[in-house]
Enzyme design. Structure first.
Site, PDB file in Angstrom:
ATOM      1  N   GLU A  42       0.827  -1.204   0.000  1.00  0.00           N
ATOM      2  CA  GLU A  42       0.000   0.000   0.000  1.00  0.00           C
ATOM      3  C   GLU A  42       0.864   1.256   0.000  1.00  0.00           C
ATOM      4  O   GLU A  42       0.571   2.223  -0.712  1.00  0.00           O
ATOM      5  CB  GLU A  42      -0.918   0.003   1.227  1.00  0.00           C
ATOM      6  CG  GLU A  42      -2.054  -0.998   1.156  1.00  0.00           C
ATOM      7  CD  GLU A  42      -3.059  -0.697   0.062  1.00  0.00           C
ATOM      8  OE1 GLU A  42      -3.242   0.497  -0.265  1.00  0.00           O
ATOM      9  OE2 GLU A  42      -3.650  -1.649  -0.472  1.00  0.00           O
ATOM     10  N   TYR A 127      -7.036   5.942   4.763  1.00  0.00           N
ATOM     11  CA  TYR A 127      -7.170   5.046   3.610  1.00  0.00           C
ATOM     12  C   TYR A 127      -6.282   3.808   3.761  1.00  0.00           C
ATOM     13  O   TYR A 127      -6.744   2.672   3.588  1.00  0.00           O
ATOM     14  CB  TYR A 127      -6.821   5.770   2.307  1.00  0.00           C
ATOM     15  CG  TYR A 127      -6.810   4.817   1.130  1.00  0.00           C
ATOM     16  CD1 TYR A 127      -7.991   4.469   0.489  1.00  0.00           C
ATOM     17  CD2 TYR A 127      -5.620   4.223   0.713  1.00  0.00           C
ATOM     18  CE1 TYR A 127      -7.994   3.564  -0.554  1.00  0.00           C
ATOM     19  CE2 TYR A 127      -5.615   3.314  -0.332  1.00  0.00           C
ATOM     20  CZ  TYR A 127      -6.805   2.988  -0.961  1.00  0.00           C
ATOM     21  OH  TYR A 127      -6.802   2.072  -1.979  1.00  0.00           O
ATOM     22  N   ASP A 145     -11.158   5.156  -2.964  1.00  0.00           N
ATOM     23  CA  ASP A 145     -10.042   5.825  -3.621  1.00  0.00           C
ATOM     24  C   ASP A 145     -10.544   6.473  -4.902  1.00  0.00           C
ATOM     25  O   ASP A 145     -11.756   6.511  -5.160  1.00  0.00           O
ATOM     26  CB  ASP A 145      -8.889   4.851  -3.883  1.00  0.00           C
ATOM     27  CG  ASP A 145      -9.228   3.778  -4.910  1.00  0.00           C
ATOM     28  OD1 ASP A 145     -10.391   3.718  -5.370  1.00  0.00           O
ATOM     29  OD2 ASP A 145      -8.326   2.983  -5.245  1.00  0.00           O
ATOM     30  N   CYS A 193     -13.503   0.618 -15.694  1.00  0.00           N
ATOM     31  CA  CYS A 193     -14.040   1.976 -15.574  1.00  0.00           C
ATOM     32  C   CYS A 193     -12.920   2.979 -15.325  1.00  0.00           C
ATOM     33  O   CYS A 193     -12.995   3.811 -14.428  1.00  0.00           O
ATOM     34  CB  CYS A 193     -15.074   2.028 -14.445  1.00  0.00           C
ATOM     35  SG  CYS A 193     -16.172   3.466 -14.535  1.00  0.00           S
ATOM     36  N   CYS A 199     -16.140  -0.645 -21.005  1.00  0.00           N
ATOM     37  CA  CYS A 199     -17.309  -1.339 -20.458  1.00  0.00           C
ATOM     38  C   CYS A 199     -17.530  -2.708 -21.091  1.00  0.00           C
ATOM     39  O   CYS A 199     -17.593  -3.733 -20.393  1.00  0.00           O
ATOM     40  CB  CYS A 199     -18.556  -0.484 -20.650  1.00  0.00           C
ATOM     41  SG  CYS A 199     -18.355   1.265 -20.300  1.00  0.00           S
TER      42      CYS A 199
END
Length: 304
Positions: A42, A127, A145, A193, A199
């Site tokens: 992270e 976060y 996020d 996305c 899509c």
């Protein structure tokens, strides 16, 4: 714009999780529930391309495979590693080393398991704490996020407001499944996305509910310029859905002139009946409309 979350939350959740579990990008930090390794990933991933992170992550863990190993080393060695792998601000390396030292000295080498306690570690903000709690302990809240904001804004019209995003994300996340859910929704934002949506190509599982897919308007908080869709297939898909929203049912002969002024059923190419049948057929395949044959001709209505 106001949020419009689907009534059938379970169907939305099941569709996303099934899509993620069928096929997703393989990263090494997704194959572990070790909080130390997840924290390393992270911190490294903050504003750093994931392709570069993968190599650095492997090298870092070869050198310091456990939190005690990192805590026992000199801080300068960690900063040197960080700089040598072009991982951005060196303060992140300092904070990561300090957090490892805290875990060893203050928590007997065991990471806290909830987001609130994890925030007590140096450099670990809300976060990152939530991500570690989710992916290591399945004990987190909904992660929000940039990718998640983009998905929620496009799919369900969630306004560009942090509180609104937090509320919508929490509402959608199934209880007790933060690990798979947060991975899945971030994967959706990263694969299907993105700023340039994919899509159909990525098989987005939310197309049947997505307002952007229906209307062709793919603006988002981090995509200020609306992609050009004038005359595109997506634009006409949206026109079909809007026309059917104002009528219980329309035949192709009635529908065609409502979505383009130059509709010519006997013509060739765009604007012809064959073109319209293809457009309606795509919407039917996506579960958005129903197509039936009647005495008056082919009829189309929104799926209830």
């Amino acid at each position: 714009m106001s949020a419009h979350l689907p009534d059938d939350r379970d169907a939305v959740r099941e569709a996303l999780i099934a899509w993620y579990e069928t096929d997703h990008r393989e990263f090494p930090w997704r194959r572990t529930d070790d909080p130390y390794r997840i924290l390393v990933s992270e911190v490294m991933s903050q504003q750093t391309q994931l392709s570069r992170v993968e190599e650095a992550y492997a090298d870092f863990l070869d050198r310091w495979p456990a939190v005690a190993d990192l805590a026992a080393t000199e801080r300068g060695a960690v900063v040197s590693f960080w700089s040598g792998h072009s991982l951005g601000y060196n303060n992140r390396a300092k904070y990561l080393h300090e957090a490892a030292t805290q875990v060893v000295d203050e928590y007997d080498g065991e990471f806290p398991t909830d987001p609130e306690k994890l925030q007590e570690l140096m450099g670990v903000g809300p976060y990152t704490a939530n991500a570690v709690a989710s992916f290591a302990f399945d004990n987190g809240d909904a992660v929000v996020d940039t990718n998640v904001k983009r998905v929620l804004h496009r799919a369900f019209g969630v306004p560009d407001d942090d509180d609104a995003f937090e509320a919508a994300a929490s509402d959608l996340m199934p209880d007790g499944e933060s690990r798979v859910w947060n991975n899945a929704i971030m994967e959706l934002g990263g694969v299907a996305c993105g700023q340039s949506p994919r899509c159909d190509e990525a098989g987005c599982p939310w197309r049947r509910w997505c307002r952007a897919y229906e209307t062709g308007d793919f603006t988002a908080p981090d995509v200020p310029e609306q992609p050009s869709f004038e005359g595109s297939r997506r634009q006409f898909r949206g026109k079909v859905v809007r026309a059917l929203g104002n009528h219980d049912e329309l035949t192709l002969d009635e529908l065609g002139p409502r979505i383009r002024v130059d509709y010519a059923p006997d013509g060739d190419g765009e604007g012809s009946e064959d073109w319209l049948r293809g457009l309606v057929g795509d919407l039917a395949d996506d579960g958005l409309v129903e197509v039936t044959e009647t005495e008056e001709g082919t009829a189309v209505r929104l799926r209830r």
